[in-house]
Design a protein around this motif. Structure first.
Motif, PDB file in Angstrom:
ATOM      1  N   ALA A 130       0.837  -1.208   0.000  1.00 33.71           N
ATOM      2  CA  ALA A 130       0.000   0.000   0.000  1.00 33.71           C
ATOM      3  C   ALA A 130       0.866   1.250   0.000  1.00 33.71           C
ATOM      4  O   ALA A 130       1.922   1.290   0.634  1.00 33.71           O
ATOM      5  CB  ALA A 130      -0.913  -0.007   1.212  1.00 33.71           C
ATOM      6  N   GLN A 131       0.401   2.259  -0.719  1.00 34.02           N
ATOM      7  CA  GLN A 131       1.063   3.566  -0.739  1.00 34.02           C
ATOM      8  C   GLN A 131       0.255   4.489   0.156  1.00 34.02           C
ATOM      9  O   GLN A 131      -0.975   4.468   0.127  1.00 34.02           O
ATOM     10  CB  GLN A 131       1.114   4.121  -2.149  1.00 34.02           C
ATOM     11  CG  GLN A 131       1.887   3.264  -3.108  1.00 34.02           C
ATOM     12  CD  GLN A 131       1.796   3.791  -4.534  1.00 34.02           C
ATOM     13  OE1 GLN A 131       1.227   4.829  -4.793  1.00 34.02           O
ATOM     14  NE2 GLN A 131       2.363   3.048  -5.457  1.00 34.02           N
ATOM     15  N   GLU A 132       0.934   5.305   0.946  1.00 33.71           N
ATOM     16  CA  GLU A 132       0.258   6.195   1.878  1.00 33.71           C
ATOM     17  C   GLU A 132       0.630   7.641   1.617  1.00 33.71           C
ATOM     18  O   GLU A 132       1.760   7.940   1.222  1.00 33.71           O
ATOM     19  CB  GLU A 132       0.625   5.849   3.321  1.00 33.71           C
ATOM     20  CG  GLU A 132       0.155   4.494   3.763  1.00 33.71           C
ATOM     21  CD  GLU A 132       0.499   4.204   5.214  1.00 33.71           C
ATOM     22  OE1 GLU A 132       1.296   4.953   5.819  1.00 33.71           O
ATOM     23  OE2 GLU A 132      -0.040   3.221   5.743  1.00 33.71           O
ATOM     24  N   GLU A 133      -0.347   8.516   1.871  1.00 34.95           N
ATOM     25  CA  GLU A 133      -0.111   9.951   1.806  1.00 34.95           C
ATOM     26  C   GLU A 133      -0.913  10.588   2.923  1.00 34.95           C
ATOM     27  O   GLU A 133      -2.048  10.190   3.186  1.00 34.95           O
ATOM     28  CB  GLU A 133      -0.545  10.526   0.460  1.00 34.95           C
ATOM     29  CG  GLU A 133      -0.205  11.981   0.319  1.00 34.95           C
ATOM     30  CD  GLU A 133      -0.359  12.502  -1.102  1.00 34.95           C
ATOM     31  OE1 GLU A 133      -0.230  13.715  -1.272  1.00 34.95           O
ATOM     32  OE2 GLU A 133      -0.628  11.711  -2.011  1.00 34.95           O
ATOM     33  N   ARG A 134      -0.296  11.563   3.584  1.00 36.99           N
ATOM     34  CA  ARG A 134      -0.958  12.251   4.696  1.00 36.99           C
ATOM     35  C   ARG A 134      -1.176  13.712   4.349  1.00 36.99           C
ATOM     36  O   ARG A 134      -0.330  14.346   3.726  1.00 36.99           O
ATOM     37  CB  ARG A 134      -0.117  12.176   5.968  1.00 36.99           C
ATOM     38  CG  ARG A 134       0.002  10.793   6.518  1.00 36.99           C
ATOM     39  CD  ARG A 134       0.834  10.776   7.797  1.00 36.99           C
ATOM     40  NE  ARG A 134       1.037   9.423   8.259  1.00 36.99           N
ATOM     41  CZ  ARG A 134       0.244   8.810   9.117  1.00 36.99           C
ATOM     42  NH1 ARG A 134      -0.785   9.431   9.615  1.00 36.99           N
ATOM     43  NH2 ARG A 134       0.487   7.563   9.483  1.00 36.99           N
ATOM     44  N   PHE A 135      -2.324  14.209   4.773  1.00 34.94           N
ATOM     45  CA  PHE A 135      -2.641  15.628   4.654  1.00 34.94           C
ATOM     46  C   PHE A 135      -2.889  16.146   6.059  1.00 34.94           C
ATOM     47  O   PHE A 135      -3.589  15.495   6.842  1.00 34.94           O
ATOM     48  CB  PHE A 135      -3.906  15.855   3.814  1.00 34.94           C
ATOM     49  CG  PHE A 135      -3.770  15.452   2.389  1.00 34.94           C
ATOM     50  CD1 PHE A 135      -3.289  16.354   1.444  1.00 34.94           C
ATOM     51  CD2 PHE A 135      -4.114  14.183   1.967  1.00 34.94           C
ATOM     52  CE1 PHE A 135      -3.168  15.989   0.116  1.00 34.94           C
ATOM     53  CE2 PHE A 135      -3.997  13.804   0.645  1.00 34.94           C
ATOM     54  CZ  PHE A 135      -3.517  14.715  -0.285  1.00 34.94           C
ATOM     55  N   THR A 136      -2.313  17.291   6.398  1.00 34.96           N
ATOM     56  CA  THR A 136      -2.528  17.877   7.721  1.00 34.96           C
ATOM     57  C   THR A 136      -3.133  19.264   7.581  1.00 34.96           C
ATOM     58  O   THR A 136      -2.984  19.921   6.558  1.00 34.96           O
ATOM     59  CB  THR A 136      -1.219  17.970   8.523  1.00 34.96           C
ATOM     60  OG1 THR A 136      -0.282  18.751   7.778  1.00 34.96           O
ATOM     61  CG2 THR A 136      -0.638  16.600   8.792  1.00 34.96           C
ATOM     62  N   SER A 137      -3.801  19.663   8.657  1.00 36.09           N
ATOM     63  CA  SER A 137      -4.489  20.953   8.664  1.00 36.09           C
ATOM     64  C   SER A 137      -4.447  21.525  10.075  1.00 36.09           C
ATOM     65  O   SER A 137      -4.426  20.771  11.054  1.00 36.09           O
ATOM     66  CB  SER A 137      -5.944  20.748   8.214  1.00 36.09           C
ATOM     67  OG  SER A 137      -6.675  21.931   8.331  1.00 36.09           O
ATOM     68  N   GLN A 138      -4.443  22.833  10.177  1.00 37.02           N
ATOM     69  CA  GLN A 138      -4.506  23.484  11.485  1.00 37.02           C
ATOM     70  C   GLN A 138      -5.926  23.400  12.048  1.00 37.02           C
ATOM     71  O   GLN A 138      -6.128  23.431  13.255  1.00 37.02           O
ATOM     72  CB  GLN A 138      -4.078  24.955  11.380  1.00 37.02           C
ATOM     73  CG  GLN A 138      -2.644  25.144  10.943  1.00 37.02           C
ATOM     74  CD  GLN A 138      -1.658  24.569  11.934  1.00 37.02           C
ATOM     75  OE1 GLN A 138      -1.856  24.615  13.138  1.00 37.02           O
ATOM     76  NE2 GLN A 138      -0.563  23.998  11.426  1.00 37.02           N
TER      77      GLN A 138
END
Length: 93
Positions: free
Chosen positions: A51-59
């Motif tokens: 599996a390939q993973e990507e993370r998105f973050t936000s305040q």
């Protein structure tokens, strides 16, 4: 794309259930169950594949971020994901 439209499109894919591969899994994380500050997107091309993973973050709450939700729709479309799974709620880190 506006926030409501993006959320509806994601929900439509999730509602279909597992139909095979490629598949995408969405999981929200945060410091409390009320606010998800991170999204983990996991893409699996075929059964048994890494599996390939990507993370998105936000305040702020990522579930209410038009930019993040629109990006998730684009990822689903561009990968031609047959199945989209969303982990219910927010996992506390």
């Amino acid at each position: 794309m506006n926030l409501d439209k993006a959320k509806k499109r994601i929900a439509k894919h999730v509602k279909k259930g597992f139909k095979g591969y490629p598949s995408i899994s969405l999981e929200y994380f945060g410091s409390s169950v009320e606010c998800a500050t991170e999204v983990l997107v996991t893409f699996t091309l075929e059964e048994g594949a890494t599996a390939q993973e990507e993370r998105f973050t936000s305040q702020t709450d990522a579930r209410e971020s038009e930019v993040i939700q629109s990006a998730l729709v684009k990822i689903i479309e561009r990968t031609q994901a047959v199945s989209v799974d969303e982990v219910a709620g927010v996992s506390v880190k």
